[in-house]
Scaffold this motif. Structure first.
Motif, PDB file in Angstrom:
ATOM      1  N   ARG A 210       0.810  -1.221   0.000  1.00  0.00           N
ATOM      2  CA  ARG A 210       0.000   0.000   0.000  1.00  0.00           C
ATOM      3  C   ARG A 210       0.846   1.276   0.000  1.00  0.00           C
ATOM      4  O   ARG A 210       0.305   2.369   0.115  1.00  0.00           O
ATOM      5  N   TYR A 211       2.157   1.129  -0.161  1.00  0.00           N
ATOM      6  CA  TYR A 211       3.027   2.310  -0.112  1.00  0.00           C
ATOM      7  C   TYR A 211       2.639   3.340  -1.171  1.00  0.00           C
ATOM      8  O   TYR A 211       2.453   4.528  -0.858  1.00  0.00           O
ATOM      9  N   ASN A 212       2.530   2.914  -2.401  1.00  0.00           N
ATOM     10  CA  ASN A 212       2.213   3.860  -3.487  1.00  0.00           C
ATOM     11  C   ASN A 212       0.844   4.494  -3.295  1.00  0.00           C
ATOM     12  O   ASN A 212       0.649   5.690  -3.541  1.00  0.00           O
ATOM     13  N   GLN A 219      -0.283  10.452   2.592  1.00  0.00           N
ATOM     14  CA  GLN A 219      -0.373   9.916   3.950  1.00  0.00           C
ATOM     15  C   GLN A 219       0.802   9.009   4.295  1.00  0.00           C
ATOM     16  O   GLN A 219       0.647   8.000   4.993  1.00  0.00           O
ATOM     17  N   LEU A 220       1.998   9.387   3.864  1.00  0.00           N
ATOM     18  CA  LEU A 220       3.161   8.561   4.170  1.00  0.00           C
ATOM     19  C   LEU A 220       3.478   8.537   5.662  1.00  0.00           C
ATOM     20  O   LEU A 220       3.939   7.525   6.189  1.00  0.00           O
ATOM     21  N   PHE A 224       3.749   5.127   7.666  1.00  0.00           N
ATOM     22  CA  PHE A 224       4.903   4.673   8.441  1.00  0.00           C
ATOM     23  C   PHE A 224       4.550   4.474   9.914  1.00  0.00           C
ATOM     24  O   PHE A 224       5.198   3.688  10.611  1.00  0.00           O
ATOM     25  N   SER A 225       3.520   5.175  10.405  1.00  0.00           N
ATOM     26  CA  SER A 225       3.098   4.950  11.795  1.00  0.00           C
ATOM     27  C   SER A 225       2.524   3.548  11.951  1.00  0.00           C
ATOM     28  O   SER A 225       2.792   2.862  12.947  1.00  0.00           O
ATOM     29  N   VAL A 226       1.726   3.105  10.961  1.00  0.00           N
ATOM     30  CA  VAL A 226       1.175   1.750  11.004  1.00  0.00           C
ATOM     31  C   VAL A 226       2.295   0.729  10.861  1.00  0.00           C
ATOM     32  O   VAL A 226       2.348  -0.270  11.597  1.00  0.00           O
ATOM     33  N   ALA A 227       3.215   0.982   9.924  1.00  0.00           N
ATOM     34  CA  ALA A 227       4.345   0.073   9.731  1.00  0.00           C
ATOM     35  C   ALA A 227       5.200  -0.006  10.993  1.00  0.00           C
ATOM     36  O   ALA A 227       5.705  -1.085  11.353  1.00  0.00           O
ATOM     37  N   THR A 228       5.337   1.121  11.692  1.00  0.00           N
ATOM     38  CA  THR A 228       6.144   1.155  12.918  1.00  0.00           C
ATOM     39  C   THR A 228       5.501   0.324  14.023  1.00  0.00           C
ATOM     40  O   THR A 228       6.190  -0.384  14.768  1.00  0.00           O
TER      41      THR A 228
END
Length: 278
Positions: A210-212, A219-220, A224-228
């Protein structure tokens, strides 16, 4: 991209949640924070009456209650289908965030358990926007369903805390080894191993692809908060699993002298039995 989505491009998730007119979930978080603190003080009084081992770890009541409720509700709403997924955000998530705030106040900070403090704080900061409709819309890159699903799957892994607490209680109360002790210990390892599998699966199959999409939505930071959060849970679960594997008597009860020293989740949960008295 929809007109609604275009209107929210680049909007800060946390600001949107904080400035929202809907304060119902903030009220729920505050409510559960107060409830958990009250239960903690009642647990301390109960521990004084009941004695060892509740007297050295009154937090086990809140810890186990939270883990059981979150696990059961996650199973319930996942099994009932997608129409019920929002109930997790409406009920379970505010309880979890309130519990984390309270646990930092009554345990992590006073006992200087920085591992638990980091866990609670990272999860709270990342997941707070999920409690608001607009915040959820932004952090999910306009697809709230996958964040709902992610939250409930992570609710399921709290079963590991239930098993770990049960094993700890047995380690303090048994007089001799029991097969039940080994069974609970093995299931604990399975549960913590499952955490690693789940985190890896969510990172590879839900978050990274879902990065792109999140970049296009501006909303990067939310991405990154979710990835963190997922990465933090993965690292801590791996850390705890290593402590389990390296503990020589995690799977077999060994009676030792009791200790009245304050309990530390990070230090004491993964030992065979409680540390010896000084």
């Amino acid at each position: 991209m929809s007109t609604e989505g275009s209107a929210h491009i680049g909007q800060n998730t946390w600001v949107a949640a904080l400035l929202s007119d809907d304060t119902e979930n903030e009220a729920k978080i505050l409510f559960w924070t107060v409830v958990v603190i009250i239960v903690h003080f009642l647990s301390k009084r109960l521990g004084n009456w009941y004695g060892y081992p509740l007297s050295i770890r009154p937090t086990i009541i809140n810890s186990t209650a939270h883990a059981v409720v979150v696990t059961v509700t996650s199973v319930l709403w996942l099994s009932m289908g997608r129409d019920y997924y929002p109930l997790w955000l409406k009920h379970s998530l505010p309880y979890t965030l309130g519990y984390f705030v309270a646990d930092n106040i009554i345990y992590s900070i006073p006992q200087k358990d920085y591992v638990i403090f980091i866990h609670h704080t990272v999860v709270f900061l990342a997941c707070y926007p999920w409690t608001d409709k607009v915040g959820l819309y932004l952090v999910s890159c306009h697809e709230p369903l996958w964040v709902n699903s992610l939250g409930m799957w992570f609710g399921l892994i709290e079963i590991g805390v239930v098993l770990l607490n049960t094993r700890w209680w047995l380690s303090q109360t048994l007089e001799k080894h029991s097969p039940i002790f080994t069974l609970i210990a093995v299931l604990t390892v399975v549960a913590f191993s499952g955490r690693l599998v789940l985190c890896y699966d969510q990172l590879m199959n839900q978050i990274l692809p879902r990065y792109n999409q999140c970049a296009e939505a501006g909303q990067l930071l939310s991405y990154f908060s979710v990835a963190t959060v997922v990465t933090t849970v993965f690292i801590l679960s791996a850390y705890w699993l290593v402590k389990i594997v390296l503990s020589p008597d995690f799977f077999f009860f060994k009676k030792r002298e009791r200790s009245n020293a304050p309990f530390s989740f990070t230090s004491d949960s993964f030992k065979g039995t409680n540390k010896k008295s000084d």
